[in-house]
Design a protein around this motif. Structure first.
Motif, PDB file in Angstrom:
ATOM      1  N   TYR A  19       1.399  -1.351   0.500  1.00  6.67           N
ATOM      2  CA  TYR A  19       0.203  -0.165   0.047  1.00  6.67           C
ATOM      3  C   TYR A  19       0.974   1.279   0.218  1.00  6.67           C
ATOM      4  O   TYR A  19       2.000   1.672   0.675  1.00  6.67           O
ATOM      5  CB  TYR A  19      -1.146  -0.112   1.182  1.00  6.67           C
ATOM      6  N   LYS A  20       0.455   2.234  -0.532  1.00 10.29           N
ATOM      7  CA  LYS A  20       1.140   3.243  -1.068  1.00 10.29           C
ATOM      8  C   LYS A  20       0.405   4.186   0.116  1.00 10.29           C
ATOM      9  O   LYS A  20      -0.279   4.743  -0.496  1.00 10.29           O
ATOM     10  CB  LYS A  20       1.374   3.776  -2.236  1.00 10.29           C
ATOM     11  N   ALA A  21       1.460   4.538   0.988  1.00 15.67           N
ATOM     12  CA  ALA A  21       1.243   5.647   2.132  1.00 15.67           C
ATOM     13  C   ALA A  21       1.748   6.633   1.467  1.00 15.67           C
ATOM     14  O   ALA A  21       2.879   7.153   1.009  1.00 15.67           O
ATOM     15  CB  ALA A  21       1.538   5.495   3.037  1.00 15.67           C
ATOM     16  N   ILE A  68      -1.772   5.728   7.206  1.00 15.00           N
ATOM     17  CA  ILE A  68      -1.778   3.721   7.528  1.00 15.00           C
ATOM     18  C   ILE A  68      -2.921   4.364   7.622  1.00 15.00           C
ATOM     19  O   ILE A  68      -3.929   3.192   7.909  1.00 15.00           O
ATOM     20  CB  ILE A  68      -0.792   3.580   7.899  1.00 15.00           C
ATOM     21  N   ILE A  81       4.039  -1.262   3.415  1.00  9.73           N
ATOM     22  CA  ILE A  81       4.512   0.159   2.404  1.00  9.73           C
ATOM     23  C   ILE A  81       5.176   0.148   2.107  1.00  9.73           C
ATOM     24  O   ILE A  81       6.311   0.007   2.068  1.00  9.73           O
ATOM     25  CB  ILE A  81       4.031   1.376   4.297  1.00  9.73           C
ATOM     26  N   ARG A 110       7.034  -0.922   9.163  1.00  9.25           N
ATOM     27  CA  ARG A 110       6.131  -1.459   7.826  1.00  9.25           C
ATOM     28  C   ARG A 110       6.420  -1.526   6.343  1.00  9.25           C
ATOM     29  O   ARG A 110       6.348  -1.610   5.704  1.00  9.25           O
ATOM     30  CB  ARG A 110       4.699  -1.098   7.920  1.00  9.25           C
ATOM     31  N   VAL A 111       7.527   0.117   6.107  1.00 11.89           N
ATOM     32  CA  VAL A 111       7.976   0.243   4.978  1.00 11.89           C
ATOM     33  C   VAL A 111       9.230  -0.732   4.606  1.00 11.89           C
ATOM     34  O   VAL A 111      10.250  -1.054   4.679  1.00 11.89           O
ATOM     35  CB  VAL A 111       8.893   2.196   5.431  1.00 11.89           C
TER      36      VAL A 111
END
Ligand code: SF4
Length: 291
Positions: A19-21, A68, A81, A110-111
């Motif tokens: 997912y792109k935050a 997020i 992420i 999470r990145v």
């Protein structure tokens, strides 16, 4: 229609959904502050094409957490992420600042990757050195706003750099191991379908690793809006737009990733095309037509 979607690519590369935050940085754009232009690209809103980004407050990990949190109901704990620096020109800063924010981004547990939206004329040696040092250790994506390879059209929307600058930027980024994503807009004033497809061919030839397509949309408060109100802009219908997308997909060699088939403007200020306003319907249409 077969194409290499971002979801498939991320699964292949990271082994999970990603997912792109969207996270704002403390940057602006040289096409707004007079360094290379004033007024910005005529379609660009006050938010610098990043209305979905989290606020530019707090540390970068805090901003990532905020982004997020907004989608926590939609994404699972096992989703990786990508910290996405979207608004304005995210390499229009000192190398030290970029180094600091990338270090902070990768300190978030999470990145797994970063994606940096920027202009090809904002990649001086010092910035490339920083990108190189990170791309040796982590996946680094750089998203370049080409929009068109036609310098005449680019003049109309006030891009303020020539296409050859994009070509050089792609070569330099690829040289240091960065994954390049090229943004292309379909429906720019005066462009034929052939012109639009030529932009896709151009990006492929330059060596882009991925593409993001979007149709020209009009946002309130932009100079494009003024031109639209004066009757000077024709917007693409849904069918016209996706006919072009279909032709564009046929031009992509295997392995070039399609990160986006179309974009959606911020609802509060979106004027048109009206079909882009109902995201669910657009997604259903895409699923019927392309999947
Ligand atoms: S380069 Fe990007 S941020 Fe700058 S004016 Fe154009 S679209 Fe907006």
């Amino acid at each position: 229609m077969k194409y290499y979607s971002a979801n498939s690519y991320f699964r292949d590369r990271f082994g999970c959904r990603m997912y792109k935050a969207s996270v704002s940085l403390d940057v602006t754009c040289p096409n707004r502050d007079g360094r290379c232009g004033t007024g910005g690209c005529i379609f660009c809103s006050a938010g610098g094409s990043g209305e979905f980004s989290s606020e530019a407050e707090g540390s970068v990990p805090e901003r990532i957490d905020l982004a997020i949190e907004k989608v926590s109901a939609k994404i699972g704990e096992d989703t990786g992420i990508i910290a996405y620096f979207q608004s304005f020109t995210n390499t229009y800063c000192s190398p030290e600042y970029l180094d600091d924010v990338l270090g902070q981004a990768f300190s978030h547990p999470r990145v797994k990757a970063v994606s940096i939206g920027t202009r090809p004329d904002c990649l001086p040696d010092g910035i490339l050195e920083v990108l190189k040092s990170y791309s040796r250790r982590y996946p680094v994506f750089v998203e370049l706003g080409l929009q068109t390879s036609n310098d005449g059209t680019a003049k109309w929307f006030n891009r303020c750099y020539e296409t050859k600058v994009y070509d050089e930027a792609v070569a330099r980024l690829k040289d240091i191991g960065v994954n390049v994503i090229t943004h292309i807009i379909f429906g720019l004033k005066g462009e034929s379908t052939e012109d639009m497809l030529e932009s896709v061919r151009h990006a492929v030839k330059a060596g882009t690793d991925g593409v993001k397509f979007t149709c020209l949309y009009v946002l309130k408060g932009t100079r494009l809006y003024d031109e639209y109100k004066a009757g000077g802009i024709d917007l693409l219908s849904r069918e016209e737009y996706f006919d072009i997308v279909e032709k564009a997909l046929e031009l992509l060699p295997e392995g070039v990733v399609v990160h986006r088939l179309t974009g959606d403007g911020p609802k509060k200020i979106l004027v048109g095309p009206s079909w882009t306003m109902n995201k669910r319907e657009v997604v259903n249409y895409i699923n019927r037509r392309f999947r």
